[in-house]
Design a protein around this motif. Structure first.
Motif, short mmCIF file in Angstrom:
data_model
loop_
_atom_site.label_atom_id
_atom_site.label_comp_id
_atom_site.label_asym_id
_atom_site.label_seq_id
_atom_site.Cartn_x
_atom_site.Cartn_y
_atom_site.Cartn_z
N ASN A 67 0.84 -1.20 0.00
CA ASN A 67 0.00 0.00 0.00
C ASN A 67 0.88 1.26 0.00
O ASN A 67 2.04 1.22 0.41
N THR A 107 0.79 3.73 6.99
CA THR A 107 1.12 2.50 7.71
C THR A 107 2.23 1.74 7.01
O THR A 107 3.16 1.23 7.64
N VAL A 141 -7.60 6.26 4.27
CA VAL A 141 -7.78 6.61 5.68
C VAL A 141 -7.37 8.07 5.97
O VAL A 141 -8.15 8.84 6.54
N SER A 190 -3.29 -1.05 12.63
CA SER A 190 -3.68 0.18 11.95
C SER A 190 -5.00 0.01 11.23
O SER A 190 -5.88 0.89 11.27
N SER A 191 -5.15 -1.11 10.55
CA SER A 191 -6.38 -1.35 9.78
C SER A 191 -7.60 -1.39 10.69
O SER A 191 -8.61 -0.72 10.41
O1 G3P Z 1 -5.95 1.53 7.71
C1 G3P Z 1 -4.63 1.37 7.58
C2 G3P Z 1 -4.39 0.69 6.31
O2 G3P Z 1 -4.06 1.60 5.36
C3 G3P Z 1 -3.42 -0.39 6.51
O3 G3P Z 1 -2.39 -0.28 5.64
O4 G3P Z 1 -0.37 -1.09 4.65
O5 G3P Z 1 -1.41 -2.36 6.51
O6 G3P Z 1 -2.53 -2.32 4.31
P1 G3P Z 1 -1.63 -1.60 5.25
#
Ligand code: G3P
Length: 195
Positions: free
Chosen positions: A39, A43, A106, A138-139
């Protein structure tokens, strides 16, 4: 209608700037999309070990949404502001520059909340921090905060905004479908773990 089209274009152009990718590339870290979750958001930038770049990504991905809304509101009014915000979010998730494969929304969601209903942006941040502090995911923090926000908008007297952000929350949950899968089977990575 011309104002609304201008607002959509402005929102999309600002929203589609992939700050996480730009900053990590400028820092010589290579392609962030080849690291961790792949991503381009805060995060994952944190997984490079660069807290400064992660903080800058969060700030800039948020502020681009805030600015799109404020500019559109100033020049073209409230309806245009909503269109600009919606398109900033769309631009972040589907940037033409990255073959429409962008982020999960986010930070931009938070930046839009700051523009439309700043007290609820604080609620979002507090919920995010509380969940992150207890789970280190984080998610999960973003998913919870985005669930609470439309309800908080209603309670704080922003019924129109509640509809807009309920829509954005659905999109945000959809963008996190892989994260949700990992949360359910216990393989989601925790905040601060390097890739
Ligand atoms: O909500 C946070 C999300 O963006 C998590 O990122 O990199 O763990 O998929 P990632």
């Amino acid at each position: 209608p011309l104002a609304l089209i201008a607002a959509a274009v402005l929102g999309y152009l600002l929203g589609s700037i992939p700050f996480g990718l730009v900053l990590t590339r400028a820092a010589g870290l290579g392609d962030i999309r080849a690291i961790g979750s792949g991503n381009i958001g805060t995060t994952n930038v944190l997984r490079t070990g660069r807290k400064d770049l992660a903080a800058a990504t969060l700030l800039l991905d948020a502020i681009k949404g805030t600015i799109a809304v404020l500019i559109a509101r100033y020049f073209w009014g409230v309806e245009a502001a909503i269109v600009a915000g919606l398109f900033a979010f769309i631009g972040h998730i589907f940037p033409v520059w990255l073959k429409f494969k962008g982020g999960k929304g986010v930070a931009t969601y938070l930046g839009l909340l700051a523009a439309f209903a700043w007290p609820v942006a604080i609620v979002f941040a507090l919920v995010w921090i509380a969940v992150a502090y207890t789970t280190r995911y984080s998610s999960a923090s973003a998913l919870t905060a985005s669930l609470v926000s439309p309800i908080a908008l209603l309670l704080f007297g922003y019924p129109r905004e509640a509809i807009l952000f309920a829509l954005l929350s659905v999109a945000l949950w959809y963008m996190h479908r892989a994260n949700i899968g990992r949360l359910l089977d216990g393989t989601e990575s925790k905040i601060g773990k390097k890739a």
